[in-house]
Scaffold this motif. Structure first.
Motif, mmCIF file in Angstrom:
data_model
loop_
_atom_site.group_PDB
_atom_site.id
_atom_site.type_symbol
_atom_site.label_atom_id
_atom_site.label_comp_id
_atom_site.label_asym_id
_atom_site.label_seq_id
_atom_site.Cartn_x
_atom_site.Cartn_y
_atom_site.Cartn_z
ATOM 1 N N LEU A 51 0.829 -1.196 0.000
ATOM 2 C CA LEU A 51 0.000 0.000 0.000
ATOM 3 C C LEU A 51 0.868 1.253 0.000
ATOM 4 C CD1 LEU A 51 -2.770 -0.876 2.629
ATOM 5 C CD2 LEU A 51 -2.757 -1.347 0.180
ATOM 6 N N THR A 52 0.283 2.364 -0.440
ATOM 7 C CA THR A 52 0.964 3.653 -0.337
ATOM 8 C C THR A 52 0.757 4.196 1.079
ATOM 9 O OG1 THR A 52 -0.977 4.944 -0.991
ATOM 10 C CG2 THR A 52 0.451 4.102 -2.764
ATOM 11 N N TYR A 53 1.502 5.253 1.416
ATOM 12 C CA TYR A 53 1.368 5.845 2.747
ATOM 13 C C TYR A 53 -0.050 6.373 2.973
ATOM 14 C CZ TYR A 53 6.375 5.491 3.659
ATOM 15 O OH TYR A 53 7.633 5.008 3.889
ATOM 16 N N ASN A 54 -0.620 7.011 1.964
ATOM 17 C CA ASN A 54 -1.981 7.533 2.101
ATOM 18 C C ASN A 54 -2.996 6.413 2.283
ATOM 19 O OD1 ASN A 54 -1.263 10.215 1.945
ATOM 20 N ND2 ASN A 54 -1.596 10.363 -0.267
ATOM 21 N N GLN A 55 -2.805 5.328 1.550
ATOM 22 C CA GLN A 55 -3.716 4.184 1.681
ATOM 23 C C GLN A 55 -3.621 3.568 3.072
ATOM 24 O OE1 GLN A 55 -2.200 1.968 -1.725
ATOM 25 N NE2 GLN A 55 -4.112 2.299 -2.863
ATOM 26 N N VAL A 56 -2.417 3.485 3.609
ATOM 27 C CA VAL A 56 -2.233 2.936 4.958
ATOM 28 C C VAL A 56 -2.946 3.803 5.978
ATOM 29 C CG1 VAL A 56 -0.545 2.551 6.795
ATOM 30 C CG2 VAL A 56 -0.088 1.708 4.500
ATOM 31 N N ASP A 57 -2.769 5.106 5.874
ATOM 32 C CA ASP A 57 -3.406 6.029 6.806
ATOM 33 C C ASP A 57 -4.919 5.880 6.771
ATOM 34 O OD1 ASP A 57 -3.317 8.223 8.692
ATOM 35 O OD2 ASP A 57 -4.117 9.482 7.095
ATOM 36 N N GLN A 58 -5.494 5.851 5.589
ATOM 37 C CA GLN A 58 -6.940 5.711 5.444
ATOM 38 C C GLN A 58 -7.427 4.355 5.950
ATOM 39 O OE1 GLN A 58 -7.571 6.438 1.278
ATOM 40 N NE2 GLN A 58 -6.971 8.596 1.410
ATOM 41 N N THR A 59 -6.665 3.312 5.651
ATOM 42 C CA THR A 59 -7.049 1.958 6.072
ATOM 43 C C THR A 59 -7.068 1.836 7.588
ATOM 44 O OG1 THR A 59 -6.137 0.960 4.064
ATOM 45 C CG2 THR A 59 -6.408 -0.484 5.968
ATOM 46 N N ILE A 60 -5.995 2.295 8.230
ATOM 47 C CA ILE A 60 -5.918 2.196 9.683
ATOM 48 C C ILE A 60 -7.012 3.028 10.339
ATOM 49 C CG2 ILE A 60 -4.506 2.793 11.704
ATOM 50 C CD1 ILE A 60 -2.064 1.886 10.157
ATOM 51 N N GLU A 61 -7.229 4.229 9.824
ATOM 52 C CA GLU A 61 -8.265 5.097 10.402
ATOM 53 C C GLU A 61 -9.645 4.473 10.290
ATOM 54 O OE1 GLU A 61 -9.965 7.824 12.560
ATOM 55 O OE2 GLU A 61 -7.802 7.740 12.230
ATOM 56 N N SER A 62 -9.938 3.824 9.177
ATOM 57 C CA SER A 62 -11.257 3.209 9.007
ATOM 58 C C SER A 62 -11.452 2.044 9.976
ATOM 59 C CB SER A 62 -11.449 2.728 7.562
ATOM 60 O OG SER A 62 -10.590 1.658 7.245
ATOM 61 N N PHE A 63 -10.384 1.273 10.204
ATOM 62 C CA PHE A 63 -10.483 0.161 11.156
ATOM 63 C C PHE A 63 -10.601 0.681 12.592
ATOM 64 C CE2 PHE A 63 -9.087 -2.577 7.685
ATOM 65 C CZ PHE A 63 -9.736 -3.772 7.958
ATOM 66 N N ILE A 64 -9.904 1.774 12.902
ATOM 67 C CA ILE A 64 -10.020 2.368 14.238
ATOM 68 C C ILE A 64 -11.453 2.790 14.506
ATOM 69 C CG2 ILE A 64 -9.416 4.374 15.661
ATOM 70 C CD1 ILE A 64 -6.621 4.295 14.386
ATOM 71 N N TYR A 65 -12.021 3.525 13.571
ATOM 72 C CA TYR A 65 -13.374 4.050 13.761
ATOM 73 C C TYR A 65 -14.393 2.921 13.900
ATOM 74 C CZ TYR A 65 -17.593 6.823 12.998
ATOM 75 O OH TYR A 65 -18.826 7.410 13.124
ATOM 76 N N LYS A 66 -14.304 1.926 13.034
ATOM 77 C CA LYS A 66 -15.237 0.794 13.068
ATOM 78 C C LYS A 66 -15.176 0.058 14.401
ATOM 79 C CE LYS A 66 -15.879 -3.800 10.995
ATOM 80 N NZ LYS A 66 -15.341 -4.758 9.988
ATOM 81 N N HIS A 67 -13.977 -0.232 14.877
ATOM 82 C CA HIS A 67 -13.842 -1.030 16.094
ATOM 83 C C HIS A 67 -14.052 -0.209 17.365
ATOM 84 C CE1 HIS A 67 -12.185 -3.842 13.154
ATOM 85 N NE2 HIS A 67 -12.552 -4.775 14.010
ATOM 86 N N LEU A 68 -13.832 1.085 17.279
ATOM 87 C CA LEU A 68 -14.165 1.936 18.420
ATOM 88 C C LEU A 68 -15.683 1.992 18.608
ATOM 89 C CD1 LEU A 68 -13.451 3.858 20.699
ATOM 90 C CD2 LEU A 68 -13.292 5.709 19.023
ATOM 91 N N LEU A 69 -16.417 2.079 17.510
ATOM 92 C CA LEU A 69 -17.877 2.077 17.602
ATOM 93 C C LEU A 69 -18.386 0.773 18.211
ATOM 94 C CD1 LEU A 69 -19.113 3.714 14.257
ATOM 95 C CD2 LEU A 69 -19.227 4.661 16.562
#
Length: 263
Positions: free
Chosen positions: A207-225
């Motif tokens: 993945l690119t750096y931007n893709q990694v950032d977006q991927t991790i953020e989406s997993f954080i938000y989903k699992h925090l909810l």
């Protein structure tokens, strides 16, 4: 836990980890306070004495610290300097040292079933690490599910040992959320972030750096909810955990904050 506070356990754990030679040459081992909080909370309503409760928590944390320390060992490089080689060897020895400490604590507990529980958890963890590091992952979701399990196996097995498995689903989601938040912080502050390196340089994804950032953020938000929903179903003695989850959500993911960031 009548007269026993989490601060007291933290301080005693810090004292146990003190070793002048290791501290002189290696970074001090990090205590995973999220796992410590869950362990402290799940055992507080058991009928054990405060001394036993404290020793159970400290022993389990020493297992975690030993596993984490061994994860810091880098691959052997024939061109590495003597200092680098010495530090790598010391890291191996440090992991063994912390392992020795928890064996010592286990002997003091004189609890054979608990010894079996921790030994079984260590075996599961090492098997899952082999899958994560050496097997091909069909998708990022597959990798993340394995990491989520890896983060929580030890806590979940101890919870089951004390008949507190009601916390299991919450623990899986919350510890995974906290793991990803730590990885994101390491990533954005240009520190070594193992998961990020895996996603960028691993053979499975690239993945690119931007893709990694977006991927991790989406997993954080989903699992925090999910964590936020699950924690509300836990008994009242998990109030500290409830506060942690709701505070994290309020600080970062309230509708107003999300709207501001998107705007």
């Amino acid at each position: 836990m009548s007269g026993l506070s989490i601060k007291h356990i933290q301080e005693e754990l810090e004292d146990i980890l003190q070793d002048s030679y290791l501290q002189k040459h290696l970074q001090k081992p990090e205590i995973d306070n999220d796992k410590l909080m869950i362990l402290y909370t799940l055992i507080q309503n058991t009928n054990y004495t405060d001394i036993k409760k404290k020793n159970y928590v400290i022993t389990t944390m020493l297992v975690q610290i030993a596993l984490d320390t061994h994860d810091l060992v880098t691959e052997n490089n024939i061109e590495e300097s003597d200092t680098y080689k010495r530090n790598r060897q010391l890291t191996v020895l440090a992991g063994d040292y912390y392992s020795g400490l928890y064996y010592y604590m286990l002997a003091k507990l004189d609890d054979i079933p608990m010894i079996r529980t921790l030994a079984s958890a260590i075996k599961e963890i090492n098997e899952l690490k082999m899958i994560i590091y050496y097997e091909v992952h069909g998708s990022i979701s597959d990798l993340m599910e394995n990491i989520k399990s890896l983060e929580s196996i030890l806590v979940i097995r101890v919870a089951e040992h004390f008949n507190r498995s009601a916390i299991n689903e919450f623990a899986k989601n919350w510890l995974f959320t906290r793991k990803l938040i730590k990885e994101k912080h390491l990533f954005i502050t240009d520190q070594r972030a193992p998961l990020v390196e895996f996603l960028i340089h691993g053979q499975d994804f690239n993945l690119t750096y931007n893709q990694v950032d977006q991927t991790i953020e989406s997993f954080i938000y989903k699992h925090l909810l999910v964590s936020k929903e699950l924690v509300d179903f836990l008994p009242t003695h998990y109030q500290m955990l409830k506060n942690d989850v709701h505070n994290l959500y309020a600080e970062n993911y309230t509708p107003n904050k999300i709207a501001m960031e998107e705007g």
